[in-house]
Design a protein around this motif. Structure first.
Motif, PDB file in Angstrom:
ATOM      1  N   VAL A  26     -16.799   0.757  24.157  1.00 58.42           N
ATOM      2  CA  VAL A  26     -17.394   0.730  25.494  1.00 58.42           C
ATOM      3  C   VAL A  26     -16.744   1.790  26.393  1.00 58.42           C
ATOM      4  O   VAL A  26     -17.385   2.336  27.291  1.00 58.42           O
ATOM      5  CB  VAL A  26     -17.251  -0.685  26.109  1.00 58.42           C
ATOM      6  N   ALA A  27     -15.478   2.101  26.107  1.00 60.09           N
ATOM      7  CA  ALA A  27     -14.759   3.073  26.933  1.00 60.09           C
ATOM      8  C   ALA A  27     -15.149   4.519  26.632  1.00 60.09           C
ATOM      9  O   ALA A  27     -14.877   5.413  27.443  1.00 60.09           O
ATOM     10  CB  ALA A  27     -13.247   2.899  26.737  1.00 60.09           C
ATOM     11  N   VAL A  28     -15.800   4.750  25.494  1.00 62.25           N
ATOM     12  CA  VAL A  28     -16.099   6.141  25.093  1.00 62.25           C
ATOM     13  C   VAL A  28     -16.852   6.928  26.175  1.00 62.25           C
ATOM     14  O   VAL A  28     -16.424   8.019  26.568  1.00 62.25           O
ATOM     15  CB  VAL A  28     -16.848   6.180  23.737  1.00 62.25           C
ATOM     16  N   PRO A  29     -17.969   6.393  26.706  1.00 64.51           N
ATOM     17  CA  PRO A  29     -18.679   7.171  27.741  1.00 64.51           C
ATOM     18  C   PRO A  29     -17.841   7.367  29.002  1.00 64.51           C
ATOM     19  O   PRO A  29     -17.957   8.387  29.673  1.00 64.51           O
ATOM     20  CB  PRO A  29     -19.914   6.314  28.059  1.00 64.51           C
ATOM     21  N   LEU A  30     -16.995   6.377  29.307  1.00 63.49           N
ATOM     22  CA  LEU A  30     -16.153   6.484  30.511  1.00 63.49           C
ATOM     23  C   LEU A  30     -15.131   7.596  30.342  1.00 63.49           C
ATOM     24  O   LEU A  30     -14.847   8.360  31.267  1.00 63.49           O
ATOM     25  CB  LEU A  30     -15.451   5.143  30.776  1.00 63.49           C
ATOM     26  N   ILE A  44     -10.457   2.046  33.747  1.00 63.50           N
ATOM     27  CA  ILE A  44     -11.294   1.967  32.544  1.00 63.50           C
ATOM     28  C   ILE A  44     -11.219   0.568  31.935  1.00 63.50           C
ATOM     29  O   ILE A  44     -12.243  -0.030  31.599  1.00 63.50           O
ATOM     30  CB  ILE A  44     -10.886   3.053  31.520  1.00 63.50           C
ATOM     31  N   ASP A  45     -10.002   0.025  31.842  1.00 64.63           N
ATOM     32  CA  ASP A  45      -9.841  -1.326  31.289  1.00 64.63           C
ATOM     33  C   ASP A  45     -10.656  -2.342  32.090  1.00 64.63           C
ATOM     34  O   ASP A  45     -11.324  -3.217  31.513  1.00 64.63           O
ATOM     35  CB  ASP A  45      -8.365  -1.741  31.305  1.00 64.63           C
ATOM     36  N   ALA A  46     -10.589  -2.220  33.411  1.00 67.36           N
ATOM     37  CA  ALA A  46     -11.297  -3.172  34.267  1.00 67.36           C
ATOM     38  C   ALA A  46     -12.814  -3.018  34.107  1.00 67.36           C
ATOM     39  O   ALA A  46     -13.549  -4.011  34.043  1.00 67.36           O
ATOM     40  CB  ALA A  46     -10.891  -2.961  35.729  1.00 67.36           C
ATOM     41  N   LEU A  47     -13.272  -1.767  34.024  1.00 63.05           N
ATOM     42  CA  LEU A  47     -14.708  -1.520  33.873  1.00 63.05           C
ATOM     43  C   LEU A  47     -15.216  -2.022  32.518  1.00 63.05           C
ATOM     44  O   LEU A  47     -16.301  -2.601  32.423  1.00 63.05           O
ATOM     45  CB  LEU A  47     -14.998  -0.021  33.997  1.00 63.05           C
ATOM     46  N   VAL A  48     -14.403  -1.804  31.482  1.00 63.07           N
ATOM     47  CA  VAL A  48     -14.786  -2.272  30.147  1.00 63.07           C
ATOM     48  C   VAL A  48     -14.949  -3.792  30.156  1.00 63.07           C
ATOM     49  O   VAL A  48     -15.928  -4.335  29.634  1.00 63.07           O
ATOM     50  CB  VAL A  48     -13.761  -1.824  29.088  1.00 63.07           C
ATOM     51  N   ALA A  49     -13.984  -4.472  30.794  1.00 64.61           N
ATOM     52  CA  ALA A  49     -14.049  -5.941  30.857  1.00 64.61           C
ATOM     53  C   ALA A  49     -15.318  -6.382  31.587  1.00 64.61           C
ATOM     54  O   ALA A  49     -15.993  -7.337  31.178  1.00 64.61           O
ATOM     55  CB  ALA A  49     -12.806  -6.485  31.551  1.00 64.61           C
ATOM     56  N   LEU A  50     -15.650  -5.659  32.663  1.00 66.23           N
ATOM     57  CA  LEU A  50     -16.864  -5.985  33.427  1.00 66.23           C
ATOM     58  C   LEU A  50     -18.111  -5.792  32.567  1.00 66.23           C
ATOM     59  O   LEU A  50     -19.010  -6.646  32.546  1.00 66.23           O
ATOM     60  CB  LEU A  50     -16.935  -5.100  34.676  1.00 66.23           C
TER      61      LEU A  50
END
Ligand SMILES: Nc1ncnc2c1ncn2[C@@H]1O[C@H](COP(=O)(O)OP(=O)(O)OP(=O)(O)O)[C@@H](O)[C@H]1O
Ligand SMILES: [Mg+2]
Length: 216
Positions: free
Chosen positions: A105-109, A120-126
């Motif tokens: 999930v973090a790849v595009p970020l 990034i960690d927070a966005l991935v969790a969301l």
């Protein structure tokens, strides 16, 4: 682009592979904030059409406008900017098998932003939560997930950058009816709650999310 312009405009698409004519003048438009499903049998050109819309496969003739950009006339910089504004879930899910779900999930970020690791960690969790996955799914490898969870992980990655448009290729194929229905609800909520415009293609007759909410 004016507010009323369609998000996706496909105009007179012709696709030929040698003697095989797959599309012969396909035209349609998808308005902002709507969910549109294209239904057709296997081999009728659904996946090819999506690839043509997102700039992966050049049609033999015709024009594609995506978020106001003429996809097949645009330069590389314009296409790069465009890629941040749509998400795509491929027919096979196409998760990176050597990365955890969270890393997927973090790849595009990581590719398109300079956000801090903590953000990034927070966005991935969301995104995992929005895709209906439990928090502990992030640490798992794709091979450790069920088919339905893999689909949700693919959606989490496709919405990582909060796209305006989401393309879904056979989002519920291979899922049991109950799981498929849950997935239909997820897609519906992305449209209703997040305002995402969705174009999905499927060969599944009676996909209940298409025009009406699923009966439960
Ligand atoms: N790169 C390619 N080269 C030649 N022919 C291709 C290529 N990609 C697709 N085709 C052909 O185009 C047609 C449409 O393929 P496509 O994958 O779009 O079908 P589909 O509607 O997505 O089918 P399914 O429901 O099985 O996913 C098929 O006849 C396929 O063999
Ligand atoms: Mg296909």
């Amino acid at each position: 682009m004016s507010a009323a312009a369609p998000v996706v405009e496909v105009d007179g698409i012709v696709t030929r592979f040698g003697a095989n004519t797959v599309h012969d003048g396909v035209s349609f438009a998808v308005e902002r904030g709507t969910l549109v499903a294209l239904i057709g049998g296997s081999g009728t050109g659904k996946s090819v059409l999506l690839r043509e819309i997102i700039g992966l496969l050049r049609p033999t003739a015709g024009r594609v406008r995506l978020l106001g950009t003429d996809v097949w006339a645009a330069g590389e910089a314009e296409l790069r900017a465009l890629r941040q504004r749509f998400g795509m879930m491929f027919q096979d899910g196409a998760l990176f098998s050597s990365l955890t779900v969270a890393q997927n999930v973090a790849v595009p970020l990581r590719e398109h932003t300079r956000l801090s690791e903590a953000t990034i960690d927070a966005l991935v969790a969301l995104r995992l939560r929005q895709a209906g996955l439990p928090p502990d799914a992030g640490a798992k490898m794709p091979s450790e997930l069920s088919g339905g969870m893999r689909k949700r992980a693919a959606v989490a990655r496709a919405i990582a950058l909060e796209p305006e448009v989401l393309f879904l290729d056979e989002p519920t194929s291979g899922l049991d009816p109950i799981t498929a229905r849950g997935f239909d609800r997820l897609v519906r909520s992305l449209v209703d709650d997040l305002g995402v415009t969705v174009l999905l293609v499927t060969s599944r007759a009676g996909a209940c999310s298409l025009t009406a909410p699923c009966a439960t």
